[in-house]
Write a protein that holds these residues in place. Structure first.
Motif, PDB file in Angstrom:
ATOM      1  N   GLY A 141      -5.957  -2.768  -9.581  1.00 62.58           N
ATOM      2  CA  GLY A 141      -6.553  -3.088  -8.291  1.00 62.58           C
ATOM      3  C   GLY A 141      -7.932  -2.479  -8.127  1.00 62.58           C
ATOM      4  O   GLY A 141      -8.861  -3.114  -7.613  1.00 62.58           O
ATOM      5  N   GLN A 142      -8.081  -1.230  -8.569  1.00 60.69           N
ATOM      6  CA  GLN A 142      -9.386  -0.569  -8.481  1.00 60.69           C
ATOM      7  C   GLN A 142     -10.421  -1.288  -9.342  1.00 60.69           C
ATOM      8  O   GLN A 142     -11.564  -1.500  -8.914  1.00 60.69           O
ATOM      9  CB  GLN A 142      -9.265   0.893  -8.934  1.00 60.69           C
ATOM     10  CG  GLN A 142      -8.663   1.810  -7.888  1.00 60.69           C
ATOM     11  CD  GLN A 142      -8.659   3.257  -8.351  1.00 60.69           C
ATOM     12  OE1 GLN A 142      -8.117   3.565  -9.409  1.00 60.69           O
ATOM     13  NE2 GLN A 142      -9.264   4.125  -7.576  1.00 60.69           N
ATOM     14  N   ALA A 143     -10.024  -1.671 -10.552  1.00 55.65           N
ATOM     15  CA  ALA A 143     -10.953  -2.345 -11.467  1.00 55.65           C
ATOM     16  C   ALA A 143     -11.397  -3.687 -10.896  1.00 55.65           C
ATOM     17  O   ALA A 143     -12.587  -4.044 -10.942  1.00 55.65           O
ATOM     18  CB  ALA A 143     -10.298  -2.540 -12.835  1.00 55.65           C
ATOM     19  N   GLN A 144     -10.438  -4.455 -10.340  1.00 57.33           N
ATOM     20  CA  GLN A 144     -10.779  -5.755  -9.757  1.00 57.33           C
ATOM     21  C   GLN A 144     -11.692  -5.597  -8.543  1.00 57.33           C
ATOM     22  O   GLN A 144     -12.675  -6.335  -8.387  1.00 57.33           O
ATOM     23  CB  GLN A 144      -9.502  -6.509  -9.380  1.00 57.33           C
ATOM     24  CG  GLN A 144      -8.687  -6.951 -10.583  1.00 57.33           C
ATOM     25  CD  GLN A 144      -7.355  -7.559 -10.189  1.00 57.33           C
ATOM     26  OE1 GLN A 144      -6.887  -7.401  -9.051  1.00 57.33           O
ATOM     27  NE2 GLN A 144      -6.724  -8.255 -11.127  1.00 57.33           N
ATOM     28  N   ARG A 153      -8.662   3.575  -3.093  1.00 59.37           N
ATOM     29  CA  ARG A 153      -7.557   2.699  -3.460  1.00 59.37           C
ATOM     30  C   ARG A 153      -6.362   3.461  -4.042  1.00 59.37           C
ATOM     31  O   ARG A 153      -5.246   2.980  -4.027  1.00 59.37           O
ATOM     32  CB  ARG A 153      -8.032   1.662  -4.486  1.00 59.37           C
ATOM     33  CG  ARG A 153      -8.506   0.326  -3.911  1.00 59.37           C
ATOM     34  CD  ARG A 153      -7.342  -0.485  -3.369  1.00 59.37           C
ATOM     35  NE  ARG A 153      -7.776  -1.738  -2.804  1.00 59.37           N
ATOM     36  CZ  ARG A 153      -7.683  -2.918  -3.409  1.00 59.37           C
ATOM     37  NH1 ARG A 153      -7.178  -2.981  -4.618  1.00 59.37           N
ATOM     38  NH2 ARG A 153      -8.086  -3.997  -2.808  1.00 59.37           N
ATOM     39  N   LYS A 154      -6.610   4.654  -4.585  1.00 65.99           N
ATOM     40  CA  LYS A 154      -5.502   5.407  -5.161  1.00 65.99           C
ATOM     41  C   LYS A 154      -4.895   6.383  -4.149  1.00 65.99           C
ATOM     42  O   LYS A 154      -3.994   7.150  -4.484  1.00 65.99           O
ATOM     43  CB  LYS A 154      -5.976   6.166  -6.409  1.00 65.99           C
ATOM     44  CG  LYS A 154      -7.087   7.171  -6.174  1.00 65.99           C
ATOM     45  CD  LYS A 154      -7.629   7.704  -7.483  1.00 65.99           C
ATOM     46  CE  LYS A 154      -8.840   8.603  -7.256  1.00 65.99           C
ATOM     47  NZ  LYS A 154      -9.502   8.979  -8.495  1.00 65.99           N
ATOM     48  N   THR A 210       0.830  -1.203   0.000  1.00 65.21           N
ATOM     49  CA  THR A 210       0.000   0.000   0.000  1.00 65.21           C
ATOM     50  C   THR A 210       0.870   1.261   0.000  1.00 65.21           C
ATOM     51  O   THR A 210       1.763   1.417   0.838  1.00 65.21           O
ATOM     52  CB  THR A 210      -0.926   0.012   1.233  1.00 65.21           C
ATOM     53  OG1 THR A 210      -1.775  -1.139   1.176  1.00 65.21           O
ATOM     54  CG2 THR A 210      -1.789   1.257   1.244  1.00 65.21           C
ATOM     55  N   GLY A 211       0.593   2.156  -0.949  1.00 65.93           N
ATOM     56  CA  GLY A 211       1.357   3.399  -1.064  1.00 65.93           C
ATOM     57  C   GLY A 211       2.592   3.285  -1.926  1.00 65.93           C
ATOM     58  O   GLY A 211       3.265   4.278  -2.179  1.00 65.93           O
ATOM     59  N   HIS A 212       2.895   2.059  -2.399  1.00 63.86           N
ATOM     60  CA  HIS A 212       4.093   1.865  -3.223  1.00 63.86           C
ATOM     61  C   HIS A 212       3.764   1.319  -4.605  1.00 63.86           C
ATOM     62  O   HIS A 212       4.673   0.968  -5.357  1.00 63.86           O
ATOM     63  CB  HIS A 212       5.067   0.903  -2.525  1.00 63.86           C
ATOM     64  CG  HIS A 212       5.486   1.358  -1.155  1.00 63.86           C
ATOM     65  ND1 HIS A 212       6.358   2.399  -0.948  1.00 63.86           N
ATOM     66  CD2 HIS A 212       5.123   0.908   0.076  1.00 63.86           C
ATOM     67  CE1 HIS A 212       6.525   2.585   0.363  1.00 63.86           C
ATOM     68  NE2 HIS A 212       5.781   1.692   0.999  1.00 63.86           N
ATOM     69  N   GLU A 213       2.475   1.223  -4.943  1.00 66.29           N
ATOM     70  CA  GLU A 213       2.104   0.646  -6.230  1.00 66.29           C
ATOM     71  C   GLU A 213       2.317   1.652  -7.360  1.00 66.29           C
ATOM     72  O   GLU A 213       2.286   2.866  -7.153  1.00 66.29           O
ATOM     73  CB  GLU A 213       0.625   0.216  -6.252  1.00 66.29           C
ATOM     74  CG  GLU A 213       0.228  -0.701  -5.107  1.00 66.29           C
ATOM     75  CD  GLU A 213      -0.561   0.038  -4.039  1.00 66.29           C
ATOM     76  OE1 GLU A 213      -1.565  -0.516  -3.583  1.00 66.29           O
ATOM     77  OE2 GLU A 213      -0.167   1.178  -3.700  1.00 66.29           O
ATOM     78  N   SER A 214       2.512   1.103  -8.565  1.00 66.12           N
ATOM     79  CA  SER A 214       2.578   1.952  -9.753  1.00 66.12           C
ATOM     80  C   SER A 214       1.160   2.370 -10.139  1.00 66.12           C
ATOM     81  O   SER A 214       0.171   1.815  -9.642  1.00 66.12           O
ATOM     82  CB  SER A 214       3.210   1.180 -10.918  1.00 66.12           C
ATOM     83  OG  SER A 214       2.364   0.101 -11.298  1.00 66.12           O
ATOM     84  N   LYS A 215       1.047   3.348 -11.030  1.00 62.57           N
ATOM     85  CA  LYS A 215      -0.273   3.796 -11.483  1.00 62.57           C
ATOM     86  C   LYS A 215      -1.040   2.645 -12.144  1.00 62.57           C
ATOM     87  O   LYS A 215      -2.256   2.527 -11.975  1.00 62.57           O
ATOM     88  CB  LYS A 215      -0.123   4.955 -12.470  1.00 62.57           C
ATOM     89  CG  LYS A 215       0.323   6.263 -11.818  1.00 62.57           C
ATOM     90  CD  LYS A 215       0.379   7.394 -12.842  1.00 62.57           C
ATOM     91  CE  LYS A 215       0.795   8.703 -12.173  1.00 62.57           C
ATOM     92  NZ  LYS A 215       0.862   9.822 -13.149  1.00 62.57           N
ATOM     93  N   GLU A 216      -0.308   1.819 -12.897  1.00 69.50           N
ATOM     94  CA  GLU A 216      -0.958   0.690 -13.569  1.00 69.50           C
ATOM     95  C   GLU A 216      -1.509  -0.298 -12.545  1.00 69.50           C
ATOM     96  O   GLU A 216      -2.637  -0.801 -12.676  1.00 69.50           O
ATOM     97  CB  GLU A 216       0.027  -0.023 -14.502  1.00 69.50           C
ATOM     98  CG  GLU A 216       0.446   0.793 -15.722  1.00 69.50           C
ATOM     99  CD  GLU A 216       1.484   1.861 -15.394  1.00 69.50           C
ATOM    100  OE1 GLU A 216       2.030   1.842 -14.271  1.00 69.50           O
ATOM    101  OE2 GLU A 216       1.739   2.720 -16.263  1.00 69.50           O
ATOM    102  N   ASP A 217      -0.713  -0.591 -11.483  1.00 68.03           N
ATOM    103  CA  ASP A 217      -1.164  -1.524 -10.443  1.00 68.03           C
ATOM    104  C   ASP A 217      -2.377  -0.971  -9.695  1.00 68.03           C
ATOM    105  O   ASP A 217      -3.309  -1.704  -9.354  1.00 68.03           O
ATOM    106  CB  ASP A 217      -0.034  -1.811  -9.448  1.00 68.03           C
ATOM    107  CG  ASP A 217       1.060  -2.659 -10.058  1.00 68.03           C
ATOM    108  OD1 ASP A 217       0.788  -3.315 -11.082  1.00 68.03           O
ATOM    109  OD2 ASP A 217       2.187  -2.664  -9.530  1.00 68.03           O
TER     110      ASP A 217
END
Length: 445
Positions: free
Chosen positions: A367-370, A396-397, A356-363
């Motif tokens: 994650g939001q879509a799932q 989530r972002k 959490t807080g270290h994900e890339s924009k793509e991740d």
């Protein structure tokens, strides 16, 4: 002379043999051009054995002569009858007479005389008829081979078809489509040994709506019903019927256990939960996860087996602290409120997930879509609930605190709809114990 082939050459001798084995009436009634086209066409089949159709119309329009060549191993009485029916329909035939020549050649020759109804004027498309002939000769194994090649590539698809596809028993072929068989054969080929267990949960169309089929794949031994049924029931499936199949692959027995099942959690998307369900069932079977009612959350809430294990661990802890409810009552509460179970997992992961807080924009976007897809299914179209859940997805972002706050607020709002005071106490106990947790080994896999 027209062929330009030397009579002593291999092709010349083959052409002479073709002419000698043509039906005698074809030799007398065909023109030189018709005979040349037919004989050279048959000669072309020697190198690449396949089906071919040659048509000749009687000059007095009394009948149409059809010469059909097909691979010898494909020929049988049923195929002959299907060819007769196809030509009778396509050529508007009143009568069809046929004769067969089976020699040492890899090709079978079927000669058919089709007599059209009086006064019929036909416009015959030979290319279209050849396509229909190919469909008539096409069998279930051909379709399976093609499906496996599409799925795995030519070399791998042909290997799997030769190793396992040909071992499928007649009863299996009658009961299953080639699309279903391609999945089953791929699962069987992927088995690594007698201890390996693979599963597939599939939706099947029925008159009353989509049903479910659960398939288990094993080597050497099948799973006894007395062992399998309690596991399925604890995972939210009710078994209606079983169709077992036994194959012999590499001189060893291989089993496909095909269960017709119903979900006790209501409608589910089999494709989206297939992988999680299969892994959970295998973990329970191998003793890595407990066999209890918490496992219903895999289907009901779309949880992974480790997320279920986390909730189970908290339940065991709460029981030790003196919470006056049985584990079965807690399981029933989560089964009735799978959305709240999913949000408790979201609260736990927002609090402790190291990523959490270290994900890339793509991740983050993935994650939001799932998460949105899971929550939308659980909300079942309730607009008020969807509005509450949108804040959880949007958070989530953000940072860890924002995610925790969104999950906690959504839980509190949706708990107001819980009808039973006891169930409300159980759910708030889980929130309290997650908030009271300081650290966890959950992510030390």
């Amino acid at each position: 002379k027209q062929s330009g082939l030397a009579g002593s050459s291999h092709s010349g001798k083959a052409l002479r043999h073709i002419l000698e084995t043509l039906p005698r009436e074809e030799l007398f009634q065909s023109s030189e051009d018709e005979l040349f086209r037919t004989a050279m066409g048959v000669l072309g089949l020697q190198e690449r054995v396949r089906s071919r159709l040659f048509l000749r119309r009687d000059k007095y329009s009394r009948f149409i002569s059809a010469l059909v060549y097909l691979p010898r191993e494909r020929f049988n009485t049923d195929v002959r009858l299907r060819i007769e029916a196809m030509l009778k329909e396509a050529l508007h035939g009143e009568y069809v007479d046929s004769s067969v020549v089976l020699g040492e050649s890899p090709l079978a020759q079927v000669h058919l005389i089709v007599r059209p109804k009086p006064g019929e004027m036909l416009d015959v498309d030979t290319a279209e008829l050849e396509q229909k002939l190919a469909q008539v000769l096409r069998n279930w194994q051909d379709d399976l081979r093609e499906a496996l090649v599409t799925r795995h590539g030519e070399a791998e698809g042909l290997r799997i078809a030769a190793r396992i596809g040909k071992a499928l028993p007649a009863g299996y072929i009658e009961d299953n489509s080639t699309a279903v068989a391609a999945n089953d054969v791929s699962q069987l080929d992927a088995l690594t040994g007698p201890d390996d267990l693979r599963l597939s949960l599939q939706a099947v169309p029925r008159e009353s709506g989509d049903g479910l089929r659960l398939k288990l794949y094993r080597q050497l031994d099948d799973i006894p019903l007395s062992d399998a049924l309690p596991m399925m029931e604890n995972m939210g499936l009710r078994v209606i019927a079983e169709r077992p199949y036994r194959l012999s692959v590499d001189n060893a027995p291989v089993y496909v256990q095909d269960f017709e099942v119903e979900s006790t959690a209501g409608a589910i998307d089999a494709a989206s939960v297939d992988e999680a369900f299969g892994e959970t069932f295998a973990r329970v079977w191998h003793g890595d996860a407990e066999n209890d009612g918490f496992n219903r959350l895999v289907l009901a809430a779309g949880l992974h087996w480790r997320q279920v294990a986390m909730l189970r661990g908290y339940c065991k802890y709460l029981l030790q602290t003196g919470v006056p409810f049985s584990q079965a009552y807690v399981e029933g509460t989560f089964t009735r409120y799978p959305l709240l179970a999913r949000l408790l997992v979201e609260l736990f992961e927002a609090r402790f997930d190291p990523a959490t807080g270290h994900e890339s924009k793509e991740d983050i976007a993935t994650g939001q879509a799932q998460l949105k897809a899971h929550l939308d299914v659980l909300a079942a179209g309730d607009e008020a609930t969807l509005k509450v859940l949108k804040t959880v997805v949007d958070a989530r972002k953000g940072d860890r605190d924002a995610q925790m706050q969104a999950a906690r607020e959504a839980l509190l709002k949706l708990m107001d709809r819980v009808s039973s005071l006891d169930e409300d106490r159980i759910l708030r106990s889980f929130m309290g114990v997650i908030d009271a947790t300081l650290r966890t080994s959950y992510y030390q896999t």
